[in-house]
Write an enzyme that holds these catalytic residues in place. Sequence first.
Site, PDB file in Angstrom:
ATOM      1  N   HIS A   1      35.882  12.697  38.292  1.00 44.22           N
ATOM      2  CA  HIS A   1      36.265  11.871  39.536  1.00 44.22           C
ATOM      3  C   HIS A   1      34.900  11.621  40.473  1.00 44.22           C
ATOM      4  O   HIS A   1      34.740  10.470  40.588  1.00 44.22           O
ATOM      5  CB  HIS A   1      37.322  12.577  40.181  1.00 44.22           C
ATOM      6  CG  HIS A   1      37.441  11.892  41.466  1.00 44.22           C
ATOM      7  ND1 HIS A   1      36.896  12.557  42.705  1.00 44.22           N
ATOM      8  CD2 HIS A   1      37.984  10.796  41.990  1.00 44.22           C
ATOM      9  CE1 HIS A   1      37.275  11.850  43.994  1.00 44.22           C
ATOM     10  NE2 HIS A   1      37.480  10.920  43.671  1.00 44.22           N
TER      11      HIS A   1
ATOM     12  N   GLN B   1      41.136  66.981  48.904  1.00 48.13           N
ATOM     13  CA  GLN B   1      40.900  67.471  47.560  1.00 48.13           C
ATOM     14  C   GLN B   1      39.670  68.389  47.552  1.00 48.13           C
ATOM     15  O   GLN B   1      38.621  68.280  48.020  1.00 48.13           O
ATOM     16  CB  GLN B   1      40.405  66.298  46.592  1.00 48.13           C
ATOM     17  CG  GLN B   1      40.624  66.521  45.180  1.00 48.13           C
ATOM     18  CD  GLN B   1      40.211  65.274  44.641  1.00 48.13           C
ATOM     19  OE1 GLN B   1      39.464  64.162  44.906  1.00 48.13           O
ATOM     20  NE2 GLN B   1      40.929  65.054  43.074  1.00 48.13           N
TER      21      GLN B   1
END
Length: 838
Positions: A796, A178
């Site tokens: 739990h 680019q």
Amino acid sequence: MLGFGEIDQAQVAAVGGKGAHLGELSRIEGIRVPAGFCVTTAAYRRIMAEAPSIDERLDRLSDLNPDDRVAIRTLSAEIRRTLEGVAIPEDVAAAITRELARLGEKAAYAVRSSATAEDSPTTSFAGQHDSYLDVVGPTATLQRISLCWASLFTERAVTYRLRNGIDHRRVQMAVVVQRMVVPQAAGILFTADPLTSNRKLASVEATFGLGEALVSGRVKPDVFTVRDGEIVARAVATKQQAALTDAQVVRLTQLGPRIEAHFGWPQDIEWCLVDDDFYIVQSRPITTLFPIPEVGDRENHVYLSVGHQQMFTDAMKPLGISMWQLTAGRPMYEAGGRLFVDVTKELASPASRAALLEVAGKSDPLIRDALQTILERDDFIPSLSDEIPAPPPAAGAPAPIEMDPAIVPELIARTQASIAALKRDIQTQSGVALFDFILEDLQELRRILFDRQSHQVFMGAMQATWWLNEHLQAWLGEKNAADTLTKSVPHNVTSEMGLALLEVADVIRPYPEVVAFLQQVEGEDFLEQLVKVAGGTEARDAIRAFLDKYGMRCAGEIDITRPRWSERPSTLVPLILGNVKNFEPGAGRQRFEQGQQEAWTKEQEVLERLRALPDGEQRAEQTKRMIDRVRNFIGYREYPKYGMISRYFVYKQALLEEAERLVQARVLSEEEDIFYLTFQELHDVARTKQVDDQLLRRRKDAFSSHQALTPPRVLTSDGEVVAGAYRRDDLPAGALAGLPVSAGTIEGPARVVLDMAEADLEAGDILVTAYTDPSWTPLFVTIKGLVTEVGGLMTHGAVIAREYGLPAVVGVEDATRLIRDGQRIRVHGTDGYVEILS
């Protein structure tokens, strides 16, 4: 080779993620992208084909553990040197040279890696591969392209793929070339706040000159936060002028929504400013954002995580999610493979707000604090002054229930009878009729789960627990007295499970050949082979008896798709062997009886001390009633879930039999494909005998990406993750704060366990983990203390820790990261913090 104007997202396999994004960016109206082209993956494949011994090296690389840094470094360096030594094909080099001549041969270019797994919504690969700036001329450009190809095998890129389960052969490398621009300023635009995930905030980082130093972390940027076109926060890096004017900051953020809308996900955008015009040089998804539940409107909403209440924060598959939604008592919304409830209405009404905050404070103070933070923002949840009728208090206030020891056995018997009827009746169902049958039976499951008497029992026990802790601390100065008073209660199916596995070990311990056999177990057919050794029949029968009662359980059991112990009995083998090694015969019975004695002794002590106080007889009488209520009812707290999971397993077995028929009919490729469909979708497949294979692939990919996400406790409709805090000033320096759930103080080595199947515990270890659900209970008989990242007073881990008398602190943020395996720690289960001693 392809120019940016020829590229779209459909060509990601040819140009990689970065290249595809640049091609798409160049198509967005009003977005400027510097000119360039992509060298496609076809050229990379030709290089790989010429590289000597590459297949053998890739095989070796795939076998490595991501933590084996030395081996990764050595082998990846070999592969890079090999690739750098392969000449670029002449026709490819000529095409690149011609394109550079067309764009400007003497210009400077950025040469960037663009792998095919890059810049996806789930794996950005940011910083994993190499890029080069200010490259001038064909010779230098060709050299940097070779280096980009080789950078697919840098140590960091290889480790990233291994950690994310990405096949090295599946990823290929394109290269972006680019043309560079000379900017006055450059930086990054986040279209969502990268810190809070708030989608309504944009963040701009800016620095003078090129942005590469910023991206690589070498300079400190100016930072601007923008909301609705207005800068709401700023931090300028130097005392001189900022890199951007306020007007430029706002104009830049106005480009963000166009790019985000085009790609369909918040973006991390690299930009540069040239002559007062903004150029976009890269855009990738922000992969760390947690998705937002969709409720179909644009109003403000507050969501609570279901997983943090259910002790399961892992991603769930679609069938598991849909089954849970069909079971739940209120609407639940999926996001990121997790479920959330919308509590906006409860927060809007003062009466229900107070109840919600009360239960949140008891169960998870971090959730309460996060909700309080939201409420302090007056504009997010406007108060409705009780225009909305308040729901029942979240802490639960069912009508009082008389203490009758017969109630719990009757409730259990009713559930067992209902499950037996289900097992009998489902055997004759198949095809569409099976799905209709399950939908009807889900109503029976909901009836049992939300039974009024059942709710009264466990909520009455929880309220009695809170009453005991509050009053005994006020009257006697005793913290968390209920922890001892609730040891070895009857009817706790989960704690009984841990003790039952000790009894299995008692059967096996006298037979050395059985122990030796189990130490070599591979695969799931070992029970049939077990009978060939002395004592094997007895061992097999004991394990099968355990599985008959508890085989429907597994880690993450609320997700029906997770493999059960009955499906993978080898999961239990390390636990059994650990019990054989660490305990004497009869340890299970002895532990239960010892807990009963400690609870009775504590009860007598408390009552005697109360009677010595003013109004002592009355206080002792009240306390005795609460103790009786707790001891008779609290064990049932674990049973409704056990009944639900038992039912789920019956459904699962029937659905897998149906899946087998669909595979035989060539509708499905494999039985477990059904896990990636919702119950409703699977119902349609049974009816139409057709399935969308692309949908299955998308669902499998989505599940893989969801596994990498960390779900928040509290999430807003803006996408903001609102984190709570304990706000305590009574802790020793360096201590980790949490919620005290089981009294006592214990010191010992930390065992950090992320997967129960990999647990290797010794007597005296302190378990440190993210969360526990009932399947972890067999580990609790070995450990001496518990630390979890997730949990509450009645979840739990807390319930079983109290039952077994283990000091425990839950809700310790990042415990598994902050505490290292083997470190000596001290758990303060009464005061709620953990000290790291070494």
